[in-house]
Design an enzyme around this catalytic site. Structure first.
Site, mmCIF file in Angstrom:
data_model
loop_
_atom_site.group_PDB
_atom_site.id
_atom_site.type_symbol
_atom_site.label_atom_id
_atom_site.label_comp_id
_atom_site.label_asym_id
_atom_site.label_seq_id
_atom_site.Cartn_x
_atom_site.Cartn_y
_atom_site.Cartn_z
ATOM 1 N N MET A 42 2.807 -4.822 3.164
ATOM 2 C CA MET A 42 3.001 -5.997 2.316
ATOM 3 C C MET A 42 2.587 -7.221 3.122
ATOM 4 O O MET A 42 3.338 -7.703 3.965
ATOM 5 C CB MET A 42 4.468 -6.122 1.882
ATOM 6 C CG MET A 42 5.014 -4.903 1.177
ATOM 7 S SD MET A 42 4.136 -4.518 -0.319
ATOM 8 C CE MET A 42 4.982 -5.559 -1.491
ATOM 9 N N ASP A 43 1.385 -7.691 2.876
ATOM 10 C CA ASP A 43 0.863 -8.805 3.649
ATOM 11 C C ASP A 43 0.174 -9.777 2.698
ATOM 12 O O ASP A 43 -0.301 -9.378 1.639
ATOM 13 C CB ASP A 43 -0.123 -8.265 4.700
ATOM 14 C CG ASP A 43 -0.477 -9.323 5.722
ATOM 15 O OD1 ASP A 43 0.296 -10.286 5.867
ATOM 16 O OD2 ASP A 43 -1.533 -9.202 6.365
#
Ligand SMILES: *[C@@H]1O[C@H](CO)[C@@H](O)[C@H](O)[C@H]1NC(C)=O
Length: 213
Positions: A42-43
């Protein structure tokens, strides 16, 4: 657009068409090799919010929705293992307001996933948390444990949520546990000591030991 008007009917129809097309594409795709295990990092949540002129937190919210879509599609494709790198120990060093926002969002989403009609339960996905849950506030830790218990019998897929993790911490823990196990095995006199540890032994002790590569 008026509720129940022509516009809404059209949208409903279009979303049905999209769903049908997706089913067709997936049934073709799943004839080929389907990966056993897919992991997501999750970036870019904040970057996404900036680019779309949204409030900073809205990016994280959109990230969660995207994740649920990926899990849905993955399940439809027949993928059995998902892993999400959601929040590392290093992320605690971010601005306090941001950490606070993410923690509140996490609690909200955990509660949401616990519901009977959640995507997780509808698709029979078991949830596993990986990481040092002791670093989380009590309400979140409790909610995480309850979510694992509630989904324990779901057997279609496994979703591992990495929260308060770091790979360095995991490696150290795994080596320590492997060493302790070896130590116990080598109890006869003159053989005390850890002795060589092999890769299989370490892998067995990794948090990710519950899922294939
Ligand atoms: C899971 O299954 C076991 C054994 O059938 C049962 O005792 C337990 O209550 C179930 N848990 C949930 C959350 O449904």
């Amino acid at each position: 657009m008026q509720k129940g008007g022509v516009g809404e009917k059209m949208l409903n129809f279009l979303s049905k068409v999209v769903r049908f097309l997706r089913k067709c594409i997936f049934s073709v795709l799943s004839v080929g090799p389907v990966p056993a295990h897919v992991a997501f990092i999750m970036d870019g949540n904040r970057r996404y919010a900036r680019q779309h002129n949204l409030k900073e937190g809205a990016g994280h919210d959109a990230g969660f929705s995207a994740l649920m879509s990926m899990v849905t599609y993955g399940c439809e494709l027949g993928i059995k293992y998902f892993t999400v790198y959601a929040f590392s120990i290093d992320n605690f060093k971010r601005r306090p307001e941001e950490v606070e926002y993410i923690m509140n969002l996490m609690l909200e989403k955990i509660e949401l996933m616990r519901r009977k009609d959640s995507i997780v339960n509808r698709y029979g996905v078991r949830i596993h948390f990986s990481g040092n849950l002791q670093l989380l506030r009590e309400p979140i830790r409790d909610a995480a444990k309850k979510l694992m218990a509630v989904t324990a019998n779901n057997s279609n897929a496994l979703l591992t949520l990495c929260v308060a993790y770091t790979s360095t911490n995991e490696i150290i823990q795994a080596i320590q546990k492997s060493c302790e196990e070896k130590w116990v095995e080598n109890q006869e006199p003159g053989r005390a000591g850890c002795g060589p540890i092999n890769l299989v032994e370490i892998e067995k002790q990794m948090d990710m030991g519950i899922a294939p590569d």
